[in-house]
Design an enzyme around this catalytic site. Structure first.
Site, PDB file in Angstrom:
ATOM      1  N   ARG A 290     -11.057   3.265  12.050  1.00 30.02           N
ATOM      2  CA  ARG A 290     -12.098   3.304  11.156  1.00 30.02           C
ATOM      3  C   ARG A 290     -12.712   1.834  10.792  1.00 30.02           C
ATOM      4  O   ARG A 290     -12.051   0.973  10.477  1.00 30.02           O
ATOM      5  CB  ARG A 290     -11.879   4.003   9.632  1.00 30.02           C
ATOM      6  CG  ARG A 290     -13.246   4.267   8.895  1.00 30.02           C
ATOM      7  CD  ARG A 290     -12.911   4.578   7.363  1.00 30.02           C
ATOM      8  NE  ARG A 290     -12.726   3.288   6.516  1.00 30.02           N
ATOM      9  CZ  ARG A 290     -11.490   3.122   6.044  1.00 30.02           C
ATOM     10  NH1 ARG A 290     -10.447   4.031   5.940  1.00 30.02           N
ATOM     11  NH2 ARG A 290     -11.449   1.881   5.148  1.00 30.02           N
TER      12      ARG A 290
ATOM     13  N   GLY B 168      -7.003   5.953   5.661  1.00 30.09           N
ATOM     14  CA  GLY B 168      -6.455   6.640   4.743  1.00 30.09           C
ATOM     15  C   GLY B 168      -6.783   8.080   4.608  1.00 30.09           C
ATOM     16  O   GLY B 168      -7.818   8.407   5.554  1.00 30.09           O
TER      17      GLY B 168
ATOM     18  N   GLU C 251       0.930  -1.173   0.061  1.00 29.23           N
ATOM     19  CA  GLU C 251       0.130  -0.168   0.032  1.00 29.23           C
ATOM     20  C   GLU C 251       0.747   1.299  -0.163  1.00 29.23           C
ATOM     21  O   GLU C 251       0.190   2.291   0.297  1.00 29.23           O
ATOM     22  CB  GLU C 251      -0.990   0.077   1.132  1.00 29.23           C
ATOM     23  CG  GLU C 251      -1.981  -1.182   1.151  1.00 29.23           C
ATOM     24  CD  GLU C 251      -3.003  -1.320   2.595  1.00 29.23           C
ATOM     25  OE1 GLU C 251      -3.693  -0.210   2.446  1.00 29.23           O
ATOM     26  OE2 GLU C 251      -2.595  -1.881   3.217  1.00 29.23           O
TER      27      GLU C 251
ATOM     28  N   TYR D 137      -9.548   4.520  -4.880  1.00 35.19           N
ATOM     29  CA  TYR D 137      -8.562   5.716  -4.946  1.00 35.19           C
ATOM     30  C   TYR D 137      -8.377   6.642  -6.203  1.00 35.19           C
ATOM     31  O   TYR D 137      -7.738   7.614  -6.250  1.00 35.19           O
ATOM     32  CB  TYR D 137      -7.119   5.133  -4.572  1.00 35.19           C
ATOM     33  CG  TYR D 137      -7.086   4.424  -3.362  1.00 35.19           C
ATOM     34  CD1 TYR D 137      -7.307   5.162  -1.985  1.00 35.19           C
ATOM     35  CD2 TYR D 137      -6.897   3.077  -3.201  1.00 35.19           C
ATOM     36  CE1 TYR D 137      -7.542   4.643  -0.771  1.00 35.19           C
ATOM     37  CE2 TYR D 137      -7.101   2.544  -1.751  1.00 35.19           C
ATOM     38  CZ  TYR D 137      -7.223   3.287  -0.651  1.00 35.19           C
ATOM     39  OH  TYR D 137      -7.053   2.812   0.524  1.00 35.19           O
TER      40      TYR D 137
ATOM     41  N   ASN E 242      -9.665  -0.512  10.602  1.00 37.31           N
ATOM     42  CA  ASN E 242      -8.371   0.308   9.900  1.00 37.31           C
ATOM     43  C   ASN E 242      -7.768   1.006  11.146  1.00 37.31           C
ATOM     44  O   ASN E 242      -8.475   2.217  11.785  1.00 37.31           O
ATOM     45  CB  ASN E 242      -8.615   0.939   8.830  1.00 37.31           C
ATOM     46  CG  ASN E 242      -9.533   0.239   7.556  1.00 37.31           C
ATOM     47  OD1 ASN E 242      -8.399  -0.604   7.112  1.00 37.31           O
ATOM     48  ND2 ASN E 242     -10.625   0.252   7.753  1.00 37.31           N
TER      49      ASN E 242
END
Length: 353
Positions: A263, A285, A22, A224, A281
């Site tokens: 999250r 992000g 990532e 994304y 998470n």
């Protein structure tokens, strides 16, 4: 918005990039965070652990770190452990919570132990991936089902399997990223996500984001690099459903021992509107397409102020435990049962500006 004394934050390293699958997303997140902190007068500096020695953080006098790393060696407890040894406070969950949340199988085991709803699953260890064992999975979980690496994020290596003939290729793809493979019951319904800010009983849930992806394909590319996905925040869900999701998310956060921020991703089953937890998470992000900033904005908090608030929460495990901010303070009953979704539940309150 909580007032933050910028000068008290000291010299700040924004950790991003790294060596995981990532990396590309982490570079986007980290650059966004760096610019936001600089715009607020923070003495912030870029720091890529893939290109620099972490010991430089101590040598160069950094007072704290904003962890904008994703995936392995970034949100799995390893960099957190290194920062603990260096004595440099960092954002997000500590070593144990980060490690647990990164492993979706361990996460599901803990959630199940606390009575929290999560899809049924089969774990295929590296020595349990014969053709016969792979082919038997749909007999347990039904079809369709999801195959994914348990220790990756951003939908990397994920396949929706529609028939027995697709199982082998799906497991082969997943095994490129992780020796173990997670096969999970497919929940047909709406995908939502819910962010949390804070520690322990002071943790608050942000507004829920409802995700509408083209043909349900909320994959790496759509997450994304396209504008095809539609995000709804406010979610448009009935108030009782929104509150229930916030409550479940907070319980899931406490069960794993998370702190700082996080999250949860969930599915709402169409047949009965029951929510199911997919993953947590611990280093969400922060790109232009990311969901925590979107949710914070709906609560009246700008991207820049969100970054400041998260940075101000930076801590070390021992410090967090002594100050009583570890989420275990909430007590084991937080995850004991699925909530009713009552709107008067204080634990499910939304954070404001």
């Amino acid at each position: 918005m909580v007032s933050v004394d910028v000068k008290s934050l000291g010299k700040v390293a924004v950790l991003f990039g790294g060596s995981s699958a990532e990396r590309e997303i982490s570079l986007l997140s980290g650059n966004g965070v760096l610019q936001a902190l600089l715009s607020r007068g923070v003495d912030a500096h870029a720091f890529d652990p893939a290109q620099r020695d972490l010991a430089d953080l101590k040598r160069e006098g950094f007072a704290r770190c904003f962890v904008a790393l994703h995936g392995r060696h970034g949100e799995d407890g390893t960099v957190q452990g290194a920062l603990e040894l260096l004595g440099v406070p960092y954002t997000g969950s500590g070593v144990l919570a980060s490690s647990l949340a990164m492993d979706k199988v361990m996460t599901k085991r803990l959630w199940q132990a606390d009575g929290l709803p999560t899809p049924k699953y089969v774990r295929l260890a590296h020595d349990q991936q014969s053709r016969e064992q792979i082919r038997a999975v749909p007999d347990v979980l039904g079809l369709p089902l999801i195959v994914k690496p348990p220790r990756e994020g951003s939908s990397i290596g994920v396949t929706k399997v529609q028939g027995y003939s697709q199982m082998q290729d799906a497991v082969t793809l997943s095994a490129r990223y992780d020796a173990d493979v997670l096969c999970e019951e497919f929940i047909d319904g709406e995908e939502v996500t819910c962010a949390v800010l804070g520690q322990g009983l002071q943790a608050v849930a942000l507004p829920v984001v409802r995700i509408a992806a083209p043909e349900g394909a909320y994959d790496y590319q759509n997450k994304y690099f396209t504008d095809d996905v539609k995000y709804h925040c406010p979610s448009g869900l009935p108030e009782a459903e929104e509150r229930a999701i916030q409550h479940i998310t907070l319980a899931a956060y406490h069960t794993l021992g998370c702190r700082g921020w996080g999250r949860a991703d969930l599915m709402i089953r169409a047949s009965d509107r029951k929510p199911f937890l997919l993953e947590m998470n611990t280093s969400p992000g922060m790109t232009s397409h990311s969901l925590v900033p979107m949710s914070a904005r709906a609560a009246g908090t700008s991207y820049e102020d969100l970054c400041l608030r998260v940075l101000a929460s930076a801590a070390l495990d021992a410090t967090a435990q002594r100050s009583g901010t570890e989420s275990s303070d909430a007590g084991p009953s937080q995850g004991a049962s699925a909530p009713s979704g009552g709107s008067d539940d204080a634990a499910a309150r939304s954070v404001g500006a």
